[in-house]
Motif scaffolding. Structure first.
Motif, mmCIF file in Angstrom:
data_model
loop_
_atom_site.group_PDB
_atom_site.id
_atom_site.type_symbol
_atom_site.label_atom_id
_atom_site.label_comp_id
_atom_site.label_asym_id
_atom_site.label_seq_id
_atom_site.Cartn_x
_atom_site.Cartn_y
_atom_site.Cartn_z
ATOM 1 N N TRP A 197 0.825 -1.209 0.000
ATOM 2 C CA TRP A 197 0.000 0.000 0.000
ATOM 3 C C TRP A 197 0.861 1.262 0.000
ATOM 4 N N LEU A 198 2.008 1.183 0.651
ATOM 5 C CA LEU A 198 2.860 2.363 0.797
ATOM 6 C C LEU A 198 3.341 2.887 -0.552
ATOM 7 N N LEU A 199 3.760 1.998 -1.448
ATOM 8 C CA LEU A 199 4.331 2.450 -2.720
ATOM 9 C C LEU A 199 3.305 3.161 -3.600
ATOM 10 N N PRO A 200 2.133 2.566 -3.896
ATOM 11 C CA PRO A 200 1.170 3.298 -4.740
ATOM 12 C C PRO A 200 0.621 4.551 -4.068
ATOM 13 N N ALA A 201 0.420 4.503 -2.742
ATOM 14 C CA ALA A 201 -0.074 5.693 -2.053
ATOM 15 C C ALA A 201 0.953 6.825 -2.106
ATOM 16 N N SER A 202 2.237 6.493 -2.003
ATOM 17 C CA SER A 202 3.289 7.513 -2.101
ATOM 18 C C SER A 202 3.290 8.159 -3.483
ATOM 19 N N MET A 203 3.030 7.382 -4.514
ATOM 20 C CA MET A 203 2.970 7.945 -5.859
ATOM 21 C C MET A 203 1.861 8.993 -5.964
ATOM 22 N N LEU A 204 0.687 8.692 -5.433
ATOM 23 C CA LEU A 204 -0.439 9.627 -5.512
ATOM 24 C C LEU A 204 -0.146 10.903 -4.719
ATOM 25 N N LEU A 205 0.321 10.733 -3.482
ATOM 26 C CA LEU A 205 0.576 11.907 -2.649
ATOM 27 C C LEU A 205 1.767 12.708 -3.170
ATOM 28 N N GLY A 206 2.790 12.036 -3.685
ATOM 29 C CA GLY A 206 3.941 12.748 -4.232
ATOM 30 C C GLY A 206 3.555 13.633 -5.400
ATOM 31 N N SER A 207 2.729 13.129 -6.300
ATOM 32 C CA SER A 207 2.268 13.931 -7.428
ATOM 33 C C SER A 207 1.478 15.140 -6.951
ATOM 34 N N ALA A 208 0.559 14.914 -6.011
ATOM 35 C CA ALA A 208 -0.295 16.002 -5.535
ATOM 36 C C ALA A 208 0.521 17.090 -4.846
ATOM 37 N N LEU A 209 1.444 16.700 -3.960
ATOM 38 C CA LEU A 209 2.228 17.696 -3.233
ATOM 39 C C LEU A 209 3.175 18.462 -4.141
ATOM 40 N N LEU A 210 3.727 17.801 -5.150
ATOM 41 C CA LEU A 210 4.612 18.512 -6.067
ATOM 42 C C LEU A 210 3.817 19.518 -6.900
ATOM 43 N N LEU A 211 2.610 19.157 -7.319
ATOM 44 C CA LEU A 211 1.774 20.097 -8.067
ATOM 45 C C LEU A 211 1.392 21.298 -7.209
ATOM 46 N N LEU A 212 1.018 21.056 -5.961
ATOM 47 C CA LEU A 212 0.646 22.170 -5.089
ATOM 48 C C LEU A 212 1.857 23.052 -4.782
ATOM 49 N N SER A 213 3.035 22.458 -4.652
ATOM 50 C CA SER A 213 4.250 23.259 -4.468
ATOM 51 C C SER A 213 4.521 24.116 -5.695
ATOM 52 N N ASP A 214 4.272 23.569 -6.883
ATOM 53 C CA ASP A 214 4.467 24.331 -8.114
ATOM 54 C C ASP A 214 3.482 25.486 -8.205
ATOM 55 N N VAL A 215 2.233 25.255 -7.812
ATOM 56 C CA VAL A 215 1.244 26.334 -7.800
ATOM 57 C C VAL A 215 1.689 27.429 -6.837
ATOM 58 N N THR A 216 2.176 27.037 -5.662
ATOM 59 C CA THR A 216 2.675 28.014 -4.692
ATOM 60 C C THR A 216 3.838 28.812 -5.267
ATOM 61 N N ALA A 217 4.751 28.144 -5.965
ATOM 62 C CA ALA A 217 5.896 28.832 -6.569
ATOM 63 C C ALA A 217 5.452 29.847 -7.612
ATOM 64 N N ARG A 218 4.352 29.571 -8.306
ATOM 65 C CA ARG A 218 3.854 30.496 -9.320
ATOM 66 C C ARG A 218 3.120 31.690 -8.727
ATOM 67 N N LEU A 219 2.476 31.492 -7.568
ATOM 68 C CA LEU A 219 1.593 32.527 -7.038
ATOM 69 C C LEU A 219 2.264 33.462 -6.047
ATOM 70 N N LEU A 220 3.290 33.011 -5.331
ATOM 71 C CA LEU A 220 3.848 33.810 -4.241
ATOM 72 C C LEU A 220 4.368 35.160 -4.720
ATOM 73 N N LEU A 221 5.102 35.181 -5.814
ATOM 74 C CA LEU A 221 5.685 36.428 -6.326
ATOM 75 C C LEU A 221 5.192 36.721 -7.739
ATOM 76 N N ALA A 222 3.965 36.327 -8.060
ATOM 77 C CA ALA A 222 3.421 36.521 -9.406
ATOM 78 C C ALA A 222 3.495 38.004 -9.800
ATOM 79 N N PRO A 223 3.863 38.276 -11.081
ATOM 80 C CA PRO A 223 4.054 37.342 -12.200
ATOM 81 C C PRO A 223 5.421 36.655 -12.238
ATOM 82 N N ALA A 224 6.330 36.997 -11.298
ATOM 83 C CA ALA A 224 7.586 36.254 -11.230
ATOM 84 C C ALA A 224 7.320 34.863 -10.643
ATOM 85 N N GLU A 225 8.300 33.970 -10.798
ATOM 86 C CA GLU A 225 8.108 32.591 -10.361
ATOM 87 C C GLU A 225 9.295 32.138 -9.534
ATOM 88 N N LEU A 226 9.009 31.630 -8.344
ATOM 89 C CA LEU A 226 10.069 31.078 -7.502
ATOM 90 C C LEU A 226 10.494 29.711 -8.026
#
Length: 348
Positions: A292-321
């Motif tokens: 269970w750990l391996l497939p669940a890590s794949m799902l959560l890893g994708s989600a957290l990386l996407l949310l981190s990318d959204v944060t990087a785009r929004l914090l100093l918009a229009p610049a990008e961290l």
């Protein structure tokens, strides 16, 4: 406490829903925000029957969709290989970077960026990105092969020796990257700096396709090693008694991790802490069973990386961290809290 399979399936469904929400946010949010309904229409306009404005359609299809896909693939692979390394080392503080993959990939990219002018010159500067990606990939594989070779002994492959060799190779690679940074001109230094910080900004469909081609065999094979990883949690001697070919499993884990992390670093640059934090979060909820750990890590890893990318785009918009800064700011405090928890339990 033994967790019921029904509970685990509910957690998996929740993680899948979380990933779908993260994908929608990744497509909708940025310097130009698009309503979620318009985002869905831009994706499924052939079925919806109505189209969105051309500029929004262009942003979704040509900029954000490949970026989102790359985030999904890279996040899943980094988290999956991180869980595999923690199982191999039998330590929740383990990370793919411990065996020198990330630092080796960074060194390979730095060599191409700084010293590759001899090759790029006759071809034109437009060829440099096409040389940097394979350079990072080869660098990661070479350092991993060296670490694995140094970890071998008469009794087989020593996990502790691999760990120590990985720390040494990481230090050497970091020193060489620093030397190359000192020798670089302003343009090279800027490229090298942003590469080391990680980003999904360079995503396009060919690069996503190449990354997916490298990662699909890893997604297929590593979950099938879950029973062997469960046996390794008991110790190598116990795993051998249970019929696990320990040396073969070690080789497979190291090779697959090198391929996955090397491909991700080649495509996105250095993105830290995903492989460390995500498997531990999943383990707190689902337990140590790698089935269970391996497939669940794949799902959560994708989600957290996407949310981190959204944060990087929004914090100093229009610049990008750089994305690596966000993951480090989120992951480093978690790592310190985990370290203190292990020390309180007498782990060190």
């Amino acid at each position: 406490m033994v967790l019921q399979p029904r509970y685990k399936r509910l957690v998996m469904m929740g993680l899948l829903a979380f990933l779908l929400v993260a994908c929608l946010l990744s497509l909708a949010l940025g310097p130009v925000s698009i309503a979620p309904s318009d985002t869905l229409r831009a994706l499924f306009w052939r079925f919806a029957g109505t189209a969105v404005p051309a500029d929004q359609q262009l942003i979704i299809e040509q900029i954000r969709l490949p970026r989102m896909l790359m985030g999904v693939v890279a996040g899943a692979t980094l988290a999956l290989t991180g869980a595999a390394m923690q199982g191999l080392f039998r330590n929740p503080l383990a990370d793919p970077g411990l065996i020198g993959i990330s630092s080796g990939a960074a060194l390979g990219a730095a060599l191409v960026i700084v010293l590759g002018s001899l090759l790029v010159g006759p071809l034109g500067a437009d060829w440099q990105p096409y040389l940097t990606v394979p350079g990072a990939f080869v660098g990661g594989l070479a350092c991993t092969a060296l670490v694995y070779r140094l970890g071998q002994s008469v009794q087989g492959t020593s996990v502790a020796s691999m760990l120590l060799a990985g720390i040494a190779i990481t230090a050497i690679s970091g020193a060489l990257v620093g030397l190359l940074s000192y020798l670089a001109d302003d343009g090279m230094l800027r490229t090298l700096t942003f590469w080391n910080m990680g980003s999904l900004a360079a995503a396009d469909y060919p690069r996503v396709g190449l990354l997916l081609l490298c990662c699909l065999p890893i997604w297929w094979r590593l979950p099938r090693l879950a029973p062997a990883l469960n046996a390794l949690l008991l110790g190598e001697s116990e795993a051998r008694h249970l019929g696990v070919e320990v040396e073969r499993v070690k080789r497979e884990l190291v090779l697959l991790t090198a391929l996955g992390v090397g491909a991700c670093v080649a495509a996105c640059g250095l993105i830290g802490f995903v492989g460390l934090v995500v498997p531990h979060l999943v383990r707190l909820v689902l337990g140590p069973d790698h089935r269970w750990l391996l497939p669940a890590s794949m799902l959560l890893g994708s989600a957290l990386l996407l949310l981190s990318d959204v944060t990087a785009r929004l914090l100093l918009a229009p610049a990008e961290l750089p994305l690596g800064i966000i993951t480090a700011l989120l992951g480093a405090p978690f790592f310190l809290s985990l370290l203190m928890r292990v020390r309180r339990q007498g782990g060190f």
